[in-house]
Design a protein around this motif. Structure first.
Motif, PDB file in Angstrom:
ATOM      1  N   LEU A 104       9.817  13.364  -6.643  1.00  0.00           N
ATOM      2  CA  LEU A 104       8.607  13.812  -5.948  1.00  0.00           C
ATOM      3  C   LEU A 104       8.854  15.202  -5.360  1.00  0.00           C
ATOM      4  N   PRO A 105       7.979  16.177  -5.618  1.00  0.00           N
ATOM      5  CA  PRO A 105       8.219  17.548  -5.147  1.00  0.00           C
ATOM      6  C   PRO A 105       8.126  17.665  -3.632  1.00  0.00           C
ATOM      7  N   ALA A 106       8.726  18.710  -3.103  1.00  0.00           N
ATOM      8  CA  ALA A 106       8.646  18.972  -1.668  1.00  0.00           C
ATOM      9  C   ALA A 106       7.186  19.198  -1.291  1.00  0.00           C
ATOM     10  N   GLY A 107       6.842  18.798  -0.112  1.00  0.00           N
ATOM     11  CA  GLY A 107       5.462  18.963   0.336  1.00  0.00           C
ATOM     12  C   GLY A 107       4.618  17.717   0.129  1.00  0.00           C
ATOM     13  N   VAL A 108       5.160  16.723  -0.586  1.00  0.00           N
ATOM     14  CA  VAL A 108       4.446  15.463  -0.783  1.00  0.00           C
ATOM     15  C   VAL A 108       5.284  14.343  -0.155  1.00  0.00           C
ATOM     16  N   ALA A 109       4.708  13.665   0.826  1.00  0.00           N
ATOM     17  CA  ALA A 109       5.395  12.557   1.498  1.00  0.00           C
ATOM     18  C   ALA A 109       4.838  11.236   0.989  1.00  0.00           C
ATOM     19  N   VAL A 110       5.696  10.237   0.912  1.00  0.00           N
ATOM     20  CA  VAL A 110       5.262   8.920   0.448  1.00  0.00           C
ATOM     21  C   VAL A 110       5.820   7.845   1.378  1.00  0.00           C
ATOM     22  N   HIS A 111       5.004   6.835   1.623  1.00  0.00           N
ATOM     23  CA  HIS A 111       5.405   5.696   2.441  1.00  0.00           C
ATOM     24  C   HIS A 111       4.859   4.427   1.797  1.00  0.00           C
ATOM     25  N   VAL A 112       5.553   3.323   2.015  1.00  0.00           N
ATOM     26  CA  VAL A 112       5.079   2.032   1.507  1.00  0.00           C
ATOM     27  C   VAL A 112       4.842   1.106   2.694  1.00  0.00           C
ATOM     28  N   THR A 113       3.584   0.703   2.861  1.00  0.00           N
ATOM     29  CA  THR A 113       3.213  -0.194   3.947  1.00  0.00           C
ATOM     30  C   THR A 113       2.496  -1.403   3.361  1.00  0.00           C
ATOM     31  N   GLY A 114       1.812  -2.155   4.175  1.00  0.00           N
ATOM     32  CA  GLY A 114       1.163  -3.382   3.730  1.00  0.00           C
ATOM     33  C   GLY A 114       1.504  -4.521   4.673  1.00  0.00           C
ATOM     34  N   HIS A 115       0.809  -5.625   4.535  1.00  0.00           N
ATOM     35  CA  HIS A 115       0.993  -6.751   5.457  1.00  0.00           C
ATOM     36  C   HIS A 115       2.439  -7.227   5.510  1.00  0.00           C
ATOM     37  N   HIS A 116       3.015  -7.580   4.366  1.00  0.00           N
ATOM     38  CA  HIS A 116       4.383  -8.109   4.354  1.00  0.00           C
ATOM     39  C   HIS A 116       5.398  -7.053   4.785  1.00  0.00           C
ATOM     40  N   VAL A 161       0.864  -1.179   0.000  1.00  0.00           N
ATOM     41  CA  VAL A 161       0.000   0.000   0.000  1.00  0.00           C
ATOM     42  C   VAL A 161       0.901   1.230   0.000  1.00  0.00           C
ATOM     43  N   VAL A 162       0.873   1.976  -1.110  1.00  0.00           N
ATOM     44  CA  VAL A 162       1.723   3.161  -1.261  1.00  0.00           C
ATOM     45  C   VAL A 162       0.899   4.373  -0.841  1.00  0.00           C
ATOM     46  N   VAL A 163       1.318   5.031   0.227  1.00  0.00           N
ATOM     47  CA  VAL A 163       0.550   6.118   0.847  1.00  0.00           C
ATOM     48  C   VAL A 163       1.195   7.460   0.517  1.00  0.00           C
ATOM     49  N   PHE A 164       0.378   8.400   0.064  1.00  0.00           N
ATOM     50  CA  PHE A 164       0.853   9.758  -0.247  1.00  0.00           C
ATOM     51  C   PHE A 164       0.138  10.749   0.653  1.00  0.00           C
ATOM     52  N   GLU A 165       0.916  11.708   1.184  1.00  0.00           N
ATOM     53  CA  GLU A 165       0.360  12.756   2.045  1.00  0.00           C
ATOM     54  C   GLU A 165       0.792  14.125   1.524  1.00  0.00           C
ATOM     55  N   THR A 166      -0.122  15.046   1.556  1.00  0.00           N
ATOM     56  CA  THR A 166       0.186  16.426   1.145  1.00  0.00           C
ATOM     57  C   THR A 166      -0.828  17.363   1.780  1.00  0.00           C
ATOM     58  N   LYS A 167      -0.490  18.646   1.863  1.00  0.00           N
ATOM     59  CA  LYS A 167      -1.431  19.621   2.425  1.00  0.00           C
ATOM     60  C   LYS A 167      -2.443  20.090   1.395  1.00  0.00           C
ATOM     61  N   ASP A 168      -2.207  19.727   0.137  1.00  0.00           N
ATOM     62  CA  ASP A 168      -3.120  20.126  -0.937  1.00  0.00           C
ATOM     63  C   ASP A 168      -4.108  18.998  -1.228  1.00  0.00           C
ATOM     64  N   ASP A 169      -4.992  19.246  -2.162  1.00  0.00           N
ATOM     65  CA  ASP A 169      -5.971  18.251  -2.592  1.00  0.00           C
ATOM     66  C   ASP A 169      -5.252  17.201  -3.441  1.00  0.00           C
ATOM     67  N   VAL A 170      -5.170  15.972  -2.915  1.00  0.00           N
ATOM     68  CA  VAL A 170      -4.409  14.939  -3.609  1.00  0.00           C
ATOM     69  C   VAL A 170      -5.033  14.578  -4.948  1.00  0.00           C
ATOM     70  N   THR A 171      -6.319  14.790  -5.085  1.00  0.00           N
ATOM     71  CA  THR A 171      -6.988  14.388  -6.336  1.00  0.00           C
ATOM     72  C   THR A 171      -6.614  15.302  -7.503  1.00  0.00           C
ATOM     73  N   LYS A 172      -6.037  16.472  -7.194  1.00  0.00           N
ATOM     74  CA  LYS A 172      -5.670  17.419  -8.245  1.00  0.00           C
ATOM     75  C   LYS A 172      -4.163  17.446  -8.489  1.00  0.00           C
ATOM     76  N   SER A 173      -3.445  16.556  -7.808  1.00  0.00           N
ATOM     77  CA  SER A 173      -1.989  16.528  -7.949  1.00  0.00           C
ATOM     78  C   SER A 173      -1.595  15.847  -9.255  1.00  0.00           C
ATOM     79  N   GLU A 174      -0.559  16.368  -9.893  1.00  0.00           N
ATOM     80  CA  GLU A 174       0.008  15.719 -11.078  1.00  0.00           C
ATOM     81  C   GLU A 174       1.219  14.866 -10.702  1.00  0.00           C
ATOM     82  N   ALA A 175       1.851  15.246  -9.581  1.00  0.00           N
ATOM     83  CA  ALA A 175       3.058  14.529  -9.159  1.00  0.00           C
ATOM     84  C   ALA A 175       2.720  13.146  -8.598  1.00  0.00           C
ATOM     85  N   ILE A 176       1.595  13.046  -7.914  1.00  0.00           N
ATOM     86  CA  ILE A 176       1.256  11.772  -7.272  1.00  0.00           C
ATOM     87  C   ILE A 176       0.960  10.679  -8.287  1.00  0.00           C
ATOM     88  N   PRO A 177       0.111  10.917  -9.316  1.00  0.00           N
ATOM     89  CA  PRO A 177      -0.094   9.839 -10.292  1.00  0.00           C
ATOM     90  C   PRO A 177       1.195   9.450 -11.023  1.00  0.00           C
TER      91      PRO A 177
END
Length: 713
Positions: free
Chosen positions: A149-161, A69-85
């Motif tokens: 990935l631009p500053a202001g966007v954090a990413v983490h990879v989690t999941g069961h394994h 599960v790749v998790v992205f966090e930002t202070k902006d609206d993630v649905t309008k981000s171009e960097a995340i996709p």
């Protein structure tokens, strides 16, 4: 027969030792070869969720492993981000053959937090997940997602394994199987040093254990060419092999030294040892084998292979104890007591019944009711907790550790996203079923937050629908959600699968058939012991107390790991569940091993009763002559299992501490309190064997016993 074997070994002792030496050297070679032939598949044939996951794997190349599960966090609206996709695309490309789903591929807001500051992508790795060495690949995915990935966007990879790896990597790495056995052997040496005090007696049990372990690897290596053998068997060989081989060596050496102390010459002492202790070894080995062989009752190929392969462990240990060890004893003779390592005042002298165990036995004979009451109270408390056992995968929120996977898991929880996304349900739609209709129907199921049918998740006449439950895939409520989902999809050519559903199938396959396994073990054990001790009461007491001991061991695991009382010693929080494997493995280990102690004691008690006709005297002599033996054997096993607890991850700790605590509890509370006290209360009823039972048990006419001595009340 055993007497004739003793004479034969005494006369050909050098040939026996040379033959075993050659076989043991070959066993070292076998151990290196078998490491490439272990079965690492954990199949559940006939289980709907498992079978659907295998069909998904066959058609799509994925579905047998839980998603990252790749998790992205930002202070902006993630649905309008171009960097995340773009980052999601890089993450997908870093995992060849994987399939993914996200807000950007489905348009579903199920992948987005309510405040729209957090989003996630499900990334299903390609390939089978049945190899225990398979890694999540989280590090490579994280590196790819972070690139550019631009500053202001954090990413983490989690999941069961990924979380399980973080749990293991958060601790110091544990030793390998062979290193564990070596460390356990060194610990055993220390204990044996204080038990025997002379160098030959200290070294012999270790020599027998090494020979037994390596020769078992030879037989298992051969077995792998006949049938699949689970990788779990290597742990059984290393640890159970160490334990039972030393147990049997201790029993034989104790008896040999006793006979020498009574003035017998070496060969006479050897014959008496083989006649009595050798018989006990064979009975004990049979009960351990029954405990392991009972696993064939479960309809799981890999567990059945554990039963078949594990059965060889006590078989080889018994063979070494009644052939190789007597050959060494014949060579050493009275020199078994030479090369003293302890001060003379600390080395055993005189009769055991004059020592502390003899005094304790006489105390129990005088006050059996208070002793039994104390034992029953302690046991009752632990058994009560044992019945609270929750055999299930731990919920991901309860798994400790350090690293990015833990940060990502916590980020999802903080954003209000259900932990169900860590182990989502995957529905395989086949034979032209309508995946969109399936997703719509699933979305209305109570306990499902959302269900989506990604357009690129179809191939030929098959498609996959992903559903997010409101709870973790290990939450007790997941069963009802899966049942409701199956009911809602009836007639739609769709099967609910996913790791949560497969785990449920596994639990049902194990514990739905556990009663049959238990009945199989109890019946065979009872018959073996009834024939060995010529009594219908003693084996009944033995199997009941073994079940009680087992339930108490489960209670210890529940108290420490499920409820978390004391788990902090190992850096673990309360897990609220015990992995389904743990009770099964504890059963396979402890039922036979703890029965060893019962057999050791009852063999001596039966022998003493046949000589004296007095139950109190039989209890006194039996407990006095086996108390130190049982305690020493238990300490050796406890040492081996505590070494195992140094392995990384909470699962290995649950198993190791459960085994160590269970063995010590059995050797103290059960064998030192309950067994002698209950036997004293039962009196002559202990030895009840009606004439009608002789023929079915293949027992000869009862031997003439001395007239019963007058028992003191």
């Amino acid at each position: 027969m055993l007497a004739r074997l003793a004479h034969a070994i005494a006369h050909h002792r050098k040939a026996v030792i040379v033959a075993w030496l050659a076989l043991t050297l070959f066993g070292g070679f076998s151990a290196s070869q078998v490491s490439h032939r272990w079965l690492q598949s954990f199949s559940i044939p006939g289980a709907p969720a498992y079978e659907a996951s295998q069909r998904t794997l066959e058609r799509f190349g994925t579905g047998d492993r839980p998603p990252n599960v790749v998790v992205f966090e930002t202070k902006d609206d993630v649905t309008k981000s171009e960097a995340i996709p773009a980052a999601m695309e890089r993450a997908l490309n870093s995992s060849p053959g994987a399939r993914s789903s996200s807000f950007f591929s489905t348009g579903s807001y199920a992948y987005v937090s309510k405040d729209r500051h957090t989003t996630f992508m499900e990334l299903y790795p390609a390939g089978a997940g049945n190899d225990v060495t398979t890694k999540s690949g989280a590090e490579a995915i994280l590196a790819a997602a972070k690139t550019g990935l631009p500053a202001g966007v954090a990413v983490h990879v989690t999941g069961h394994h990924a979380i399980m790896e973080a749990n293991e990597h958060g601790e110091t790495g544990g030793p390998s199987v062979l290193v564990e056995a070596l460390i356990g052997g060194l610990g055993a040496l220390v204990i044996l040093f204080f038990v025997f005090g002379t160098l030959p007696a200290v070294l012999l049990p270790i020599v027998i254990a090494v020979s037994s372990i390596l020769n078992t690897f030879t037989l298992v290596w051969i077995l792998t060419y006949i049938t699949d053998v689970s990788i779990v068997v290597q742990f059984l060989i290393a640890l159970v092999g160490l334990g039972v081989a030393i147990d049997y060596a201790l029993l034989m050496i104790f008896r040999f030294r006793d006979e020498l102390r009574e003035g017998a010459d070496a060969e006479t002492a050897l014959v008496e040892t083989m006649t009595h202790a050798g018989k006990a070894v064979i009975i004990s080995g049979s009960t351990v084998a029954v405990g392991l062989l009972s696993l064939i009752v479960l309809p799981l190929p890999f567990i059945r292979s554990i039963g078949i392969g594990g059965m060889l462990i006590p078989a080889v240990s018994v063979l070494a104890a009644i052939t190789l060890l007597p050959a060494f004893l014949a060579v050493l003779g009275a020199r078994i007591n030479s090369l003293r390592l302890l001060p003379k005042r600390l080395v055993d002298r005189g009769h055991p019944e004059d020592g502390p165990w003899g005094r304790w036995a006489r105390f129990v004979n005088l006050r059996p009711i208070p002793v039994a009451a104390v034992g029953l109270v302690i046991t009752g408390v632990l058994v009560f907790y044992g019945f609270q056992l929750n055999p299930s995968e731990a919920q991901m929120k309860n798994v400790g550790g350090n690293g990015d996977a833990i940060v990502g898991r916590d980020a999802l929880a903080t954003a209000g996203i259900t932990s169900g996304v860590l182990k989502p349900l995957a529905v395989l739609v086949e034979d032209g079923g309508d995946s969109a209709a399936v997703a719509e129907r699933l979305g209305d199921v109570d306990g499902i937050i959302a269900a989506v049918a990604p357009k690129d998740w179809s191939k030929g006449n098959a498609a996959i629908v992903e559903a997010f439950p409101t709870v973790d895939g290990a939450d007790p409520g997941i069963d009802a959600i899966i049942d409701r989902s199956n009911a809602a999809l009836e007639g739609m050519n769709a099967t609910v699968s996913g790791i949560a559903a497969v785990d449920r199938d596994l639990v049902h396959a194990i514990y739905g058939n556990f009663a049959y396994l238990l009945a199989f073990v109890l019946a065979l054990t009872y018959i073996l012991l009834a024939r060995a001790f010529r009594s219908l009461v003693l084996p009944l007491k033995a199997v009941i107390l073994n079940l009680v001991s087992l339930a108490a061991a489960f209670g210890i695991v529940v108290i420490v790991f499920q409820l978390g009382h004391g788990s902090g010693i190992w850096g673990i929080d309360a897990m609220q569940a015990i992995n389904p494997w743990i009770p099964l493995m504890i059963f396979a280990f402890l039922f036979g091993l703890s029965m060893d102690y019962e057999v050791f004691m009852l063999t001596r008690m039966r022998e003493a009763y046949d000589e004296t006709g007095s139950t109190p005297k039989a209890i006194e002599l039996g407990l006095a002559r086996t108390g130190k033996l049982v305690t020493s054997a238990a300490l050796v096993l406890m040492c081996a299992f505590l070494v195992l607890s140094t392995g990384p991850g909470y699962l290995i700790k649950e198993l190791a501490i459960g085994l160590a605590a269970g063995i010590i509890f059995d050797a103290t509370v059960v064998r030192a309190l309950l067994v002698p006290a209950l036997m004293r209360l039962l009196g002559d009823a202990n030895w009840w064997m009606p004439a009608w039972a002789h023929r079915p048990l293949l027992i000869r006419a009862p031997e003439e016993l001395p007239e019963a001595a007058t028992e003191s009340t």
